[in-house]
Structure formats: C-alpha cells, structure tokens
Scaffold this motif. Structure first.
Motif, PDB file in Angstrom:
ATOM      1  N   LEU A 277      20.311  -7.646  40.934  1.00 45.65           N
ATOM      2  CA  LEU A 277      18.843  -7.578  40.878  1.00 45.65           C
ATOM      3  C   LEU A 277      18.387  -6.138  41.042  1.00 45.65           C
ATOM      4  CD1 LEU A 277      15.904  -8.645  41.018  1.00 45.65           C
ATOM      5  CD2 LEU A 277      16.289  -9.016  43.468  1.00 45.65           C
ATOM      6  N   HIS A 278      18.889  -5.468  42.058  1.00 42.52           N
ATOM      7  CA  HIS A 278      18.463  -4.091  42.297  1.00 42.52           C
ATOM      8  C   HIS A 278      18.868  -3.162  41.150  1.00 42.52           C
ATOM      9  CE1 HIS A 278      17.668  -5.677  46.286  1.00 42.52           C
ATOM     10  NE2 HIS A 278      16.925  -4.605  46.476  1.00 42.52           N
ATOM     11  N   THR A 279      20.052  -3.362  40.604  1.00 45.10           N
ATOM     12  CA  THR A 279      20.483  -2.563  39.454  1.00 45.10           C
ATOM     13  C   THR A 279      19.531  -2.765  38.277  1.00 45.10           C
ATOM     14  OG1 THR A 279      22.788  -2.644  40.180  1.00 45.10           O
ATOM     15  CG2 THR A 279      22.398  -2.127  37.855  1.00 45.10           C
ATOM     16  N   SER A 280      19.129  -4.005  38.045  1.00 45.09           N
ATOM     17  CA  SER A 280      18.222  -4.299  36.928  1.00 45.09           C
ATOM     18  C   SER A 280      16.848  -3.655  37.109  1.00 45.09           C
ATOM     19  CB  SER A 280      18.066  -5.811  36.742  1.00 45.09           C
ATOM     20  OG  SER A 280      17.193  -6.372  37.716  1.00 45.09           O
ATOM     21  N   LEU A 281      16.506  -3.341  38.343  1.00 42.12           N
ATOM     22  CA  LEU A 281      15.212  -2.715  38.632  1.00 42.12           C
ATOM     23  C   LEU A 281      15.306  -1.191  38.698  1.00 42.12           C
ATOM     24  CD1 LEU A 281      14.007  -5.266  41.312  1.00 42.12           C
ATOM     25  CD2 LEU A 281      13.015  -4.932  39.025  1.00 42.12           C
ATOM     26  N   GLY A 282      16.494  -0.649  38.405  1.00 44.33           N
ATOM     27  CA  GLY A 282      16.651   0.797  38.359  1.00 44.33           C
ATOM     28  C   GLY A 282      17.244   1.420  39.605  1.00 44.33           C
ATOM     29  N   PHE A 283      17.581   0.615  40.607  1.00 41.00           N
ATOM     30  CA  PHE A 283      18.237   1.166  41.789  1.00 41.00           C
ATOM     31  C   PHE A 283      19.632   1.644  41.397  1.00 41.00           C
ATOM     32  CE2 PHE A 283      14.921  -1.177  43.797  1.00 41.00           C
ATOM     33  CZ  PHE A 283      14.767  -0.687  45.081  1.00 41.00           C
TER      34      PHE A 283
ATOM     35  N   LEU B 234      23.525   2.847  42.865  1.00 41.15           N
ATOM     36  CA  LEU B 234      24.473   2.767  43.968  1.00 41.15           C
ATOM     37  C   LEU B 234      24.687   4.160  44.530  1.00 41.15           C
ATOM     38  CD1 LEU B 234      26.630   1.097  45.552  1.00 41.15           C
ATOM     39  CD2 LEU B 234      28.231   1.762  43.759  1.00 41.15           C
ATOM     40  N   VAL B 235      24.570   4.297  45.849  1.00 37.21           N
ATOM     41  CA  VAL B 235      24.829   5.592  46.467  1.00 37.21           C
ATOM     42  C   VAL B 235      26.040   5.555  47.396  1.00 37.21           C
ATOM     43  CG1 VAL B 235      22.499   6.503  46.213  1.00 37.21           C
ATOM     44  CG2 VAL B 235      23.076   5.197  48.258  1.00 37.21           C
ATOM     45  N   GLY B 236      26.560   4.359  47.671  1.00 34.76           N
ATOM     46  CA  GLY B 236      27.770   4.287  48.477  1.00 34.76           C
ATOM     47  C   GLY B 236      27.901   2.971  49.214  1.00 34.76           C
ATOM     48  N   THR B 237      29.046   2.808  49.846  1.00 33.13           N
ATOM     49  CA  THR B 237      29.313   1.615  50.638  1.00 33.13           C
ATOM     50  C   THR B 237      29.868   2.031  51.988  1.00 33.13           C
ATOM     51  OG1 THR B 237      29.737   0.291  48.667  1.00 33.13           O
ATOM     52  CG2 THR B 237      30.596  -0.559  50.747  1.00 33.13           C
ATOM     53  N   HIS B 238      29.278   1.495  53.043  1.00 32.85           N
ATOM     54  CA  HIS B 238      29.796   1.659  54.391  1.00 32.85           C
ATOM     55  C   HIS B 238      30.713   0.469  54.644  1.00 32.85           C
ATOM     56  CE1 HIS B 238      26.871   4.797  55.261  1.00 32.85           C
ATOM     57  NE2 HIS B 238      25.938   4.014  54.778  1.00 32.85           N
ATOM     58  N   HIS B 239      31.935   0.727  55.036  1.00 30.26           N
ATOM     59  CA  HIS B 239      32.929  -0.337  55.191  1.00 30.26           C
ATOM     60  C   HIS B 239      33.011  -0.832  56.635  1.00 30.26           C
ATOM     61  CE1 HIS B 239      34.286   0.143  51.090  1.00 30.26           C
ATOM     62  NE2 HIS B 239      34.147   1.451  51.282  1.00 30.26           N
ATOM     63  N   GLU B 240      33.006  -2.146  56.765  1.00 33.82           N
ATOM     64  CA  GLU B 240      33.170  -2.831  58.048  1.00 33.82           C
ATOM     65  C   GLU B 240      32.232  -2.294  59.121  1.00 33.82           C
ATOM     66  OE1 GLU B 240      37.344  -2.974  59.048  1.00 33.82           O
ATOM     67  OE2 GLU B 240      37.796  -4.163  57.259  1.00 33.82           O
ATOM     68  N   VAL B 241      30.973  -2.125  58.773  1.00 31.57           N
ATOM     69  CA  VAL B 241      29.993  -1.608  59.730  1.00 31.57           C
ATOM     70  C   VAL B 241      29.239  -2.716  60.458  1.00 31.57           C
ATOM     71  CG1 VAL B 241      29.692   0.623  58.604  1.00 31.57           C
ATOM     72  CG2 VAL B 241      28.258  -1.318  57.915  1.00 31.57           C
ATOM     73  N   GLY B 242      29.457  -3.962  60.069  1.00 39.16           N
ATOM     74  CA  GLY B 242      28.786  -5.076  60.728  1.00 39.16           C
ATOM     75  C   GLY B 242      29.676  -6.300  60.770  1.00 39.16           C
ATOM     76  N   GLN B 243      29.243  -7.274  61.579  1.00 39.12           N
ATOM     77  CA  GLN B 243      29.984  -8.525  61.697  1.00 39.12           C
ATOM     78  C   GLN B 243      29.018  -9.694  61.637  1.00 39.12           C
ATOM     79  OE1 GLN B 243      31.967  -8.509  65.463  1.00 39.12           O
ATOM     80  NE2 GLN B 243      33.534  -7.068  64.821  1.00 39.12           N
TER      81      GLN B 243
END
Length: 165
Positions: free
Chosen positions: A132-138, A140-149
C-alpha cells in the motif's frame, strides 16, 4: 455503500477503540500487548487535537470502518515538519480499498498542513501495508532487525518515507 472520509469526533472514539484493540490483540500492526480503554483513546484524541494533527475516519453508512492519523515523528523542534502516521481498517472491511482512501486523504492533509516528510514504521512481515505504501509513493529506507517482540517472537521494522514537498 457510500463512503465518507471525514474528521473524527469524540463520538467516533468507541469505534476507534475497537479497531485499535483488535489490532493490539490479533495483529503485529501495533507492538503494544495491552488493550486500552476509552480514557486512553480520549487522551490520544485530545493530544492530536491540541497539536493540530488530523484524525480521519472512513464512515460507511454511519459505521466507522477505519481511521488514519499522524503525529510527531520525534518530539524535538528540528523534526516539526516530519510526522509518523498510522492507518487501521476494521477487520470486516479489509481488502476494500479503505486503507488507500484514508492514506490518500491523510497525505493531502499533510501537504496542506506544511508537512515535509511522512514516515511509516511497518512490521516487516506486513506485506499488504508495505505494498500500500509503495503504491502511494513511499520509498523503503531500511529495516531494523529484531527491534521488537510480540506473540513470543522477534519482529523487524521496515521504515518507509514519503517526501511531500
């Protein structure tokens, strides 16, 4: 089913609460594990109103089918032209395009409100939201790995942004 996108009112808070709590209990869209009460949503609503941030609802024949809002991305003066947003659709209305309608309206509101960048923080496995966000022009700037549970597992956080002006 006529869809009306409009500003939320205090009368919409019970429906917003139900949508929020469903996301807490059943999804990884919200990394909170504690259900909230109506007082919590009232405080959230009041803070958004005080700060001049919009809360939009998707109203279908008097039923709130989703909502979207944005607020401070980071609470420091230098970030005042950047916001982080959220969009949630009621489970019985998934797949009907309401998320895109709400986001399109929220983006327009951000543009007219002088916002420069909208930030999206999305659980990396939520491919629907990323699409959805890609279709709206957003982008990707990166991915934080295992930052939440949540639900007993580590979660990655995909970061996306949309420059508005």
């Amino acid at each position: 089913m006529p869809l009306i996108l409009r500003d939320a009112t205090p009368a919409d808070l019970p429906a917003i609460l139900a949508i929020y709590n469903h996301a807490v209990a059943e999804t990884t869209a919200i990394w909170n594990e504690t259900l909230v009460d109506l007082d919590n949503r009232r405080a959230w609503f009041d803070l958004r109103q005080t700060r001049g941030f919009p809360i939009l609802v998707a109203d279908i024949d008097g039923t709130i089918a989703g909502y979207a809002s944005y607020g401070d991305w980071r609470p420091f003066d230098g970030f005042r032209a950047s916001v982080e947003h959220s969009v949630y659709v009621e489970k019985d209305h998934y797949g009907q395009g309401l998320g895109k309608s709400l986001m399109t309206a929220l983006i327009e509101r951000a543009k007219t409100g002088g916002i420069h960048v909208m930030v999206a923080a999305i659980e990396a496995g939520n491919t629907g939201s990323i699409a959805l966000h890609t279709s709206l022009g957003f982008r990707l700037v990166g991915t934080h790995h295992e930052v939440g549970q949540k639900f007993g597992r580590w979660l990655d956080l995909t970061m996306m942004e949309l420059k508005l002006g």
